[in-house]
Write an enzyme that holds these catalytic residues in place. Structure first.
Site, short mmCIF file in Angstrom:
data_model
loop_
_atom_site.label_atom_id
_atom_site.label_comp_id
_atom_site.label_asym_id
_atom_site.label_seq_id
_atom_site.Cartn_x
_atom_site.Cartn_y
_atom_site.Cartn_z
N CYS B 169 -4.96 -1.69 6.37
CA CYS B 169 -3.53 -1.95 6.55
C CYS B 169 -2.69 -1.47 5.37
CB CYS B 169 -3.30 -3.44 6.79
SG CYS B 169 -4.56 -4.17 7.84
N HIS B 309 5.01 -7.47 5.10
CA HIS B 309 3.80 -7.10 5.83
C HIS B 309 3.75 -7.93 7.12
CE1 HIS B 309 -0.07 -5.41 6.53
NE2 HIS B 309 -0.70 -6.57 6.46
N GLU B 320 2.28 -14.40 1.87
CA GLU B 320 3.34 -13.45 1.52
C GLU B 320 4.63 -14.18 1.16
OE1 GLU B 320 4.09 -10.42 4.49
OE2 GLU B 320 5.23 -9.21 3.06
N LYS B 341 6.69 -5.83 12.59
CA LYS B 341 5.48 -5.95 13.42
C LYS B 341 5.72 -6.87 14.61
CE LYS B 341 1.97 -4.91 9.90
NZ LYS B 341 2.76 -4.90 8.63
N HIS B 346 0.88 -4.21 15.05
CA HIS B 346 0.35 -3.81 13.74
C HIS B 346 -0.31 -2.43 13.86
CE1 HIS B 346 -1.41 -3.74 9.89
NE2 HIS B 346 -1.86 -4.98 9.79
N PHE B 405 -6.72 -6.35 4.84
CA PHE B 405 -8.01 -7.05 4.88
C PHE B 405 -8.83 -6.53 3.71
CE2 PHE B 405 -8.91 -8.06 9.64
CZ PHE B 405 -8.26 -9.26 9.49
#
Lengths: 135, 418
Positions: B169, B309, B320, B341, B346, B405
């Site tokens: 990501c 994000h 976040e 998103k 995503h 991740f």
């Protein structure tokens, strides 16, 4: 399977592998005309296998060009085609004219001399062999 | 003096549209690109929804691109299309004015064989008289994550530094950052940069499902991606591509290029914490944002928009939010933060690039995108997430976050060009 069916099938494999229209692939179209790189040959052979259930390889095509000559007779120590090799090429490639060659003929350039017809002939022979074995 | 880097071209292919104009229009309208999965039969999967790109988004390829198309997986096809748009937007042809000064830096994941191909491979390998020789040599290349960058370089005749980043990501944000540094260092004047991805296939949807990351709100696809909302249950996979043309500022000015914005700063850190959990206190995302702001030479209070994000997983959204509060202090409650998103899903390796492009559009249009489906606030997420509707905001500096991740954090800062 008729000759025409084989020609059509092989041409379809070329067209699909190269992303060109079917009518750009004629029997006498050479690999250099189609700007084929080595992986394209592998790809075309894969597609031929899927269509005809005939496994071919570049090595087999190459063997047809060498005919009865050994590696040592066909290539000199620098890896260039010898005079005997050139005479052999004229036998298997009716349109091949050594006079028109630009520079020396090495292994890599040799590969560009193949035409669609060579592959068609190879497939036709192999299909006939398979049919004989089956009979 | 430090070489400055500006953005002179942009292109995108997304679940919201086949190009940037339609994509951005849909973002401004707060539309969702999510629907039932059609790319494979997902009827037995726990997650049966995704944000798919409509196939019509891909122009029929011609000439050299048609020939090379066999090396492009679905994601890379999107990347090819977006790169063509970005080069056209920048007014550049193949090789630009000096092929060795034009490079490529993209983020991508590569691809997996679909189950049908996998079945064919397994059967063929064990079938008497067949074996490896009967298998496709091109599929191997098209699945590799590095191939797309090479094909882009061939098509655009880019002979300068070329690389592919595969950090999930964070990939395209890090790719854009790599391109940024390459130009700053003087190794190139122009970089085709961004990301592309398509992980909407059996093995990847299965994988993300098995790690518990995907929303299973199958009955209401358009409500499924709901970052910062109390009722979220995971992210929604998207696919697509976004490409920017980064250019050394003096080079752009000399050729009279249209300058969309300046890419001003970058920061990246690694949580080195856990594989899939986000650190509850914000972890390395704090230092990533701080470093990006410092690199750009701006104060936190100069930032007028944060594209989060914001994946729509509880772990990310809370972590976040905590990180933004630590970086921005009280100002965190004043700066609009949204997650696009919520609309695009995503895009994994392409997410950072698409979201940076949205930041640039925000600068240009002075409007910030909404977080759609933000209906019932998660009490632990209490910032201004621009609920439901886009909002006019005087945007001078925007920050885009991409966290992956595995713990990678990447933040990019863009500002209006002066």
């Amino acid at each position: 399977m008729t000759r025409q069916e084989i020609v059509d099938g092989v041409a379809e494999c070329f067209a699909a592998a190269l992303g060109v229209d079917r009518d750009k692939v004629a029997l006498e179209t050479s690999f250099v005309d189609l700007d084929i790189e080595s992986i394209d040959v592998l790809d075309i052979n894969f597609r031929i296998d899927a269509k005809f259930r005939i496994t071919t390889s570049l090595r087999e095509l190459r063997a047809r060009l060498l005919g009865d000559l050994t590696e040592e007779e066909f290539f000199d120590e620098k890896g260039l085609v010898t005079d005997a090799g050139l005479r052999q090429l004229q036998k298997v490639l009716p349109d091949f004219d050594p006079e028109k060659l630009e520079g020396e003929l090495d292994e890599e350039k040799l590969f560009s001399l193949f035409t669609v017809r060579h592959l068609v002939d190879l497939i036709e022979e192999k299909l006939a062999q398979t049919a004989r074995r089956g009979a | 003096m430090k070489r400055r880097v500006v953005i002179t071209g942009m292109g995108a292919v997304s679940p919201l549209g086949p190009d940037l104009v339609s994509t951005w229009a849909a973002v401004r309208q707060g539309k969702s690109g999510v629907g039932p999965i059609t790319l494979f039969d997902a009827s037995t999967f726990p997650c049966r929804i995704a944000a798919e790109v409509r196939d019509s988004a891909l122009d029929p390829l011609t000439g050299q691109e048609r020939r090379l198309a066999k090396y492009l997986n679905r994601g890379a096809r999107f990347g090819m299309a977006a790169s063509r748009m970005a080069m056209a937007d920048a007014g550049l042809g193949p090789g630009a004015d000096a092929p060795t000064r034009l490079g490529v830096a993209v983020g991508s994941s590569g691809s997996r064989p679909d189950l049908k191909s996998l079945g064919f491979i397994c059967r063929t390998l064990t079938e008497p008289g067949r074996g490896p020789a009967a298998l496709d040599p091109v599929g191997f290349l098209s699945r590799a994550s590095s191939t797309g960058a090479s094909i882009l370089a061939i098509v655009h005749n880019a002979q300068g530094p070329t690389l592919n980043v595969s950090t999930a990501c964070a990939a395209s944000a890090q790719a854009i950052a790599a391109a940024f540094r390459i130009i700053q260092r003087g190794d190139a004047d122009l970089m085709i940069s961004g990301g592309f991805d398509s992980m909407i296939c059996e093995l990847d949807v299965l994988g993300f499902s098995l790690v518990g990351a995907l929303s299973t709100r199958n009955a209401e696809p358009q409500k499924a991606s709901r970052p910062f909302d109390r009722d979220r249950d995971g992210f929604v996979l998207g696919e697509g591509a976004a490409v920017v043309i980064l250019e050394e500022r003096a080079h752009a000015l000399a050729r009279g290029a249209k300058i969309h914005a300046e890419l001003a700063g970058y920061g990246t850190t690694m949580n080195a914490y856990r594989m899939t959990d986000s650190p509850p206190d914000g972890g390395g995302a704090v230092q990533a944002m701080e470093a990006a702001l410092a690199d750009a030479g701006v104060r936190p209070s100069d930032v007028s928009y944060i594209n989060a994000h914001g994946t729509s997983t509880a772990g990310n959204d809370r972590s976040e939010t905590a990180a933004i509060k630590r970086v921005f202090g009280d100002y965190a409650y004043q700066v609009p933060v949204s997650s696009t998103k919520s609309m695009t899903g995503h895009l994994i390796a392409a997410a950072g690039a698409l979201e940076l492009v949205f930041c640039v559009c925000s600068l240009r249009d002075q409007i910030v995108p909404p977080t759609i489906n933000y209906e019932n606030p998660d009490p632990r997420c209490d910032l201004d997430y621009v609920p439901l509707q886009a909002r006019p905001v005087a945007v001078g500096v925007a920050l885009s976050n991409s966290f992956a991740f595995g713990g990678n954090n990447a933040s990019l800062v863009v500002r209006a060009h002066r």
